[in-house]
Scaffold this motif. Structure first.
Motif, PDB file in Angstrom:
ATOM      1  N   GLY A 164     -19.223  24.326 -11.031  1.00  0.00           N
ATOM      2  CA  GLY A 164     -20.260  25.045 -10.298  1.00  0.00           C
ATOM      3  C   GLY A 164     -19.918  25.187  -8.829  1.00  0.00           C
ATOM      4  O   GLY A 164     -20.084  26.252  -8.240  1.00  0.00           O
ATOM      5  N   TYR A 165     -19.424  24.102  -8.241  1.00  0.00           N
ATOM      6  CA  TYR A 165     -19.051  24.140  -6.821  1.00  0.00           C
ATOM      7  C   TYR A 165     -17.944  25.172  -6.577  1.00  0.00           C
ATOM      8  O   TYR A 165     -18.048  26.012  -5.687  1.00  0.00           O
ATOM      9  CB  TYR A 165     -18.605  22.756  -6.339  1.00  0.00           C
ATOM     10  N   TRP A 166     -16.873  25.080  -7.360  1.00  0.00           N
ATOM     11  CA  TRP A 166     -15.762  26.012  -7.141  1.00  0.00           C
ATOM     12  C   TRP A 166     -16.173  27.454  -7.421  1.00  0.00           C
ATOM     13  O   TRP A 166     -15.766  28.373  -6.724  1.00  0.00           O
ATOM     14  CB  TRP A 166     -14.547  25.599  -7.976  1.00  0.00           C
ATOM     15  N   VAL A 168     -19.279  28.756  -7.146  1.00  0.00           N
ATOM     16  CA  VAL A 168     -20.183  29.274  -6.119  1.00  0.00           C
ATOM     17  C   VAL A 168     -19.447  29.505  -4.806  1.00  0.00           C
ATOM     18  O   VAL A 168     -19.795  30.406  -4.043  1.00  0.00           O
ATOM     19  CB  VAL A 168     -21.425  28.362  -5.956  1.00  0.00           C
ATOM     20  N   ARG A 169     -18.401  28.737  -4.548  1.00  0.00           N
ATOM     21  CA  ARG A 169     -17.572  28.998  -3.356  1.00  0.00           C
ATOM     22  C   ARG A 169     -16.941  30.383  -3.453  1.00  0.00           C
ATOM     23  O   ARG A 169     -16.872  31.122  -2.470  1.00  0.00           O
ATOM     24  CB  ARG A 169     -16.468  27.952  -3.204  1.00  0.00           C
ATOM     25  N   ASN A 170     -16.479  30.733  -4.639  1.00  0.00           N
ATOM     26  CA  ASN A 170     -15.877  32.059  -4.817  1.00  0.00           C
ATOM     27  C   ASN A 170     -16.918  33.163  -4.704  1.00  0.00           C
ATOM     28  O   ASN A 170     -16.660  34.211  -4.117  1.00  0.00           O
ATOM     29  CB  ASN A 170     -15.140  32.140  -6.158  1.00  0.00           C
ATOM     30  N   LEU A 171     -18.108  32.943  -5.259  1.00  0.00           N
ATOM     31  CA  LEU A 171     -19.175  33.943  -5.120  1.00  0.00           C
ATOM     32  C   LEU A 171     -19.576  34.106  -3.658  1.00  0.00           C
ATOM     33  O   LEU A 171     -19.795  35.222  -3.187  1.00  0.00           O
ATOM     34  CB  LEU A 171     -20.395  33.536  -5.950  1.00  0.00           C
ATOM     35  N   GLY A 172     -19.666  32.987  -2.945  1.00  0.00           N
ATOM     36  CA  GLY A 172     -19.992  33.048  -1.518  1.00  0.00           C
ATOM     37  C   GLY A 172     -18.955  33.834  -0.750  1.00  0.00           C
ATOM     38  O   GLY A 172     -19.280  34.618   0.151  1.00  0.00           O
ATOM     39  N   LYS A 173     -17.689  33.647  -1.129  1.00  0.00           N
ATOM     40  CA  LYS A 173     -16.598  34.370  -0.465  1.00  0.00           C
ATOM     41  C   LYS A 173     -16.719  35.874  -0.736  1.00  0.00           C
ATOM     42  O   LYS A 173     -16.542  36.682   0.173  1.00  0.00           O
ATOM     43  CB  LYS A 173     -15.257  33.824  -0.984  1.00  0.00           C
ATOM     44  N   LEU A 174     -17.034  36.228  -1.967  1.00  0.00           N
ATOM     45  CA  LEU A 174     -17.183  37.647  -2.317  1.00  0.00           C
ATOM     46  C   LEU A 174     -18.346  38.296  -1.577  1.00  0.00           C
ATOM     47  O   LEU A 174     -18.243  39.419  -1.097  1.00  0.00           O
ATOM     48  CB  LEU A 174     -17.387  37.804  -3.827  1.00  0.00           C
ATOM     49  N   GLU A 175     -19.463  37.581  -1.506  1.00  0.00           N
ATOM     50  CA  GLU A 175     -20.663  38.132  -0.870  1.00  0.00           C
ATOM     51  C   GLU A 175     -20.704  37.871   0.633  1.00  0.00           C
ATOM     52  O   GLU A 175     -21.521  38.458   1.332  1.00  0.00           O
ATOM     53  CB  GLU A 175     -21.916  37.541  -1.533  1.00  0.00           C
ATOM     54  N   ASN A 176     -19.831  36.971   1.094  1.00  0.00           N
ATOM     55  CA  ASN A 176     -19.818  36.532   2.492  1.00  0.00           C
ATOM     56  C   ASN A 176     -21.227  36.135   2.940  1.00  0.00           C
ATOM     57  O   ASN A 176     -21.726  36.554   3.967  1.00  0.00           O
ATOM     58  CB  ASN A 176     -19.241  37.607   3.417  1.00  0.00           C
ATOM     59  N   SER A 177     -21.854  35.317   2.082  1.00  0.00           N
ATOM     60  CA  SER A 177     -23.230  34.904   2.335  1.00  0.00           C
ATOM     61  C   SER A 177     -23.485  33.537   1.706  1.00  0.00           C
ATOM     62  O   SER A 177     -23.028  33.269   0.591  1.00  0.00           O
ATOM     63  CB  SER A 177     -24.198  35.924   1.741  1.00  0.00           C
ATOM     64  N   ARG A 178     -24.258  32.721   2.413  1.00  0.00           N
ATOM     65  CA  ARG A 178     -24.655  31.417   1.885  1.00  0.00           C
ATOM     66  C   ARG A 178     -25.832  31.519   0.912  1.00  0.00           C
ATOM     67  O   ARG A 178     -26.208  30.521   0.298  1.00  0.00           O
ATOM     68  CB  ARG A 178     -25.037  30.480   3.028  1.00  0.00           C
ATOM     69  N   SER A 179     -26.420  32.684   0.760  1.00  0.00           N
ATOM     70  CA  SER A 179     -27.613  32.806  -0.088  1.00  0.00           C
ATOM     71  C   SER A 179     -27.315  32.386  -1.531  1.00  0.00           C
ATOM     72  O   SER A 179     -28.166  31.791  -2.197  1.00  0.00           O
ATOM     73  CB  SER A 179     -28.176  34.224  -0.040  1.00  0.00           C
ATOM     74  N   VAL A 180     -26.122  32.677  -2.008  1.00  0.00           N
ATOM     75  CA  VAL A 180     -25.752  32.289  -3.368  1.00  0.00           C
ATOM     76  C   VAL A 180     -25.665  30.762  -3.476  1.00  0.00           C
ATOM     77  O   VAL A 180     -25.929  30.187  -4.527  1.00  0.00           O
ATOM     78  CB  VAL A 180     -24.446  32.991  -3.808  1.00  0.00           C
ATOM     79  N   TYR A 181     -25.320  30.096  -2.380  1.00  0.00           N
ATOM     80  CA  TYR A 181     -25.290  28.630  -2.373  1.00  0.00           C
ATOM     81  C   TYR A 181     -26.679  28.065  -2.645  1.00  0.00           C
ATOM     82  O   TYR A 181     -26.828  27.075  -3.348  1.00  0.00           O
ATOM     83  CB  TYR A 181     -24.794  28.089  -1.031  1.00  0.00           C
ATOM     84  N   LEU A 182     -27.692  28.693  -2.062  1.00  0.00           N
ATOM     85  CA  LEU A 182     -29.067  28.224  -2.246  1.00  0.00           C
ATOM     86  C   LEU A 182     -29.489  28.335  -3.707  1.00  0.00           C
ATOM     87  O   LEU A 182     -30.174  27.448  -4.230  1.00  0.00           O
ATOM     88  CB  LEU A 182     -30.021  28.995  -1.337  1.00  0.00           C
ATOM     89  N   ALA A 183     -29.077  29.406  -4.365  1.00  0.00           N
ATOM     90  CA  ALA A 183     -29.393  29.576  -5.790  1.00  0.00           C
ATOM     91  C   ALA A 183     -28.722  28.477  -6.614  1.00  0.00           C
ATOM     92  O   ALA A 183     -29.337  27.894  -7.528  1.00  0.00           O
ATOM     93  CB  ALA A 183     -28.955  30.955  -6.265  1.00  0.00           C
ATOM     94  N   TYR A 184     -27.465  28.172  -6.290  1.00  0.00           N
ATOM     95  CA  TYR A 184     -26.743  27.101  -6.989  1.00  0.00           C
ATOM     96  C   TYR A 184     -27.431  25.751  -6.775  1.00  0.00           C
ATOM     97  O   TYR A 184     -27.651  24.992  -7.722  1.00  0.00           O
ATOM     98  CB  TYR A 184     -25.287  27.040  -6.507  1.00  0.00           C
ATOM     99  N   LEU A 185     -27.788  25.464  -5.532  1.00  0.00           N
ATOM    100  CA  LEU A 185     -28.426  24.188  -5.212  1.00  0.00           C
ATOM    101  C   LEU A 185     -29.771  24.039  -5.918  1.00  0.00           C
ATOM    102  O   LEU A 185     -30.110  22.961  -6.415  1.00  0.00           O
ATOM    103  CB  LEU A 185     -28.581  24.037  -3.699  1.00  0.00           C
ATOM    104  N   LYS A 186     -30.525  25.120  -6.003  1.00  0.00           N
ATOM    105  CA  LYS A 186     -31.814  25.088  -6.700  1.00  0.00           C
ATOM    106  C   LYS A 186     -31.599  24.783  -8.187  1.00  0.00           C
ATOM    107  O   LYS A 186     -32.309  23.952  -8.778  1.00  0.00           O
ATOM    108  CB  LYS A 186     -32.541  26.427  -6.526  1.00  0.00           C
ATOM    109  N   GLY A 187     -30.626  25.440  -8.792  1.00  0.00           N
ATOM    110  CA  GLY A 187     -30.310  25.193 -10.198  1.00  0.00           C
ATOM    111  C   GLY A 187     -29.787  23.783 -10.428  1.00  0.00           C
ATOM    112  O   GLY A 187     -30.124  23.140 -11.432  1.00  0.00           O
TER     113      GLY A 187
END
Length: 196
Positions: A164-166, A168-187
């Motif tokens: 999950g960590y690896w 979401v890091r890639n998704l964050g890189k693609l979106e250039n946004s921490r918002s996806v991190y918040l979704a991961y942390l909530k889940g």
């Protein structure tokens, strides 16, 4: 520190900074030499090849930092689920070194180099094995103290958290946004609540 040791460390640090931003494959020895302002002879005095330098970056720079950031916090926290969640929150939301737009250095090197270079694979796998072992140990302690259900498989949790960590890091890189991190942390928090 001797001058030659300082030069070697400078090469590793500056090369790592370049590689983290540009990628390993697209960073040339000439780029590294220009950034470090060492001679080509000095570079080759310390490293026979770029790949030898790359493995040294993993073993000498990434590994100690990885241990301090991803392993030691788990060994210090009495509540494993809280410890893992806090670790994930800190590295995703509060770590100034790990930039959203560049992702995770270890993950980046794994994607770029592991399929083609056994020395990279071995060095990067060692980081992964250490992190997995730390998570497993932490979860098992939580089971022993009654904080986590006995039926839970610690290895499954470790793989889930790490992948999950690896990811979401890639998704964050693609979106250039921490918002996806918040979704991961909530889940992750909801998943952990189901384990208690």
């Amino acid at each position: 520190m001797k001058k030659s040791e300082a030069t070697r460390l400078t090469i590793l640090q500056k090369a790592f900074e370049l590689i983290y931003v540009k990628g390993y494959q697209t960073t040339s020895i000439d780029d590294i030499i220009a950034t470090t302002q060492v001679t080509k002879g000095a570079f080759y005095y310390h490293f026979k090849t770029k790949d030898e330098m790359g493995v040294a970056i993993i073993n000498e720079l990434l590994a100690p930092n990885f241990k301090k950031t991803f392993i030691e916090p788990l060994q210090k926290n009495g509540n494993p689920l809280e410890g893992i969640y806090t670790l994930m929150y800190e590295v995703l939301m509060n770590n100034d070194f790990l930039k959203v737009e560049y992702g995770c250095p270890a993950s980046n090197l794994t994607q770029e180099m592991a399929p083609w270079n056994k020395d990279f694979t071995k060095a990067l796998n060692e980081l992964s094995v250490q992190w997995e072992a730390a998570i497993v140990e932490s979860i098992n302690k939580g089971k022993d103290t009654g904080l986590i259900k006995k039926a839970i498989q610690a290895e499954e949790i470790a793989v889930f958290v790490m992948s999950g960590y690896w990811g979401v890091r890639n998704l964050g890189k693609l979106e250039n946004s921490r918002s996806v991190y918040l979704a991961y942390l909530k889940g992750l928090k909801a998943y952990f609540e189901s384990l208690q």
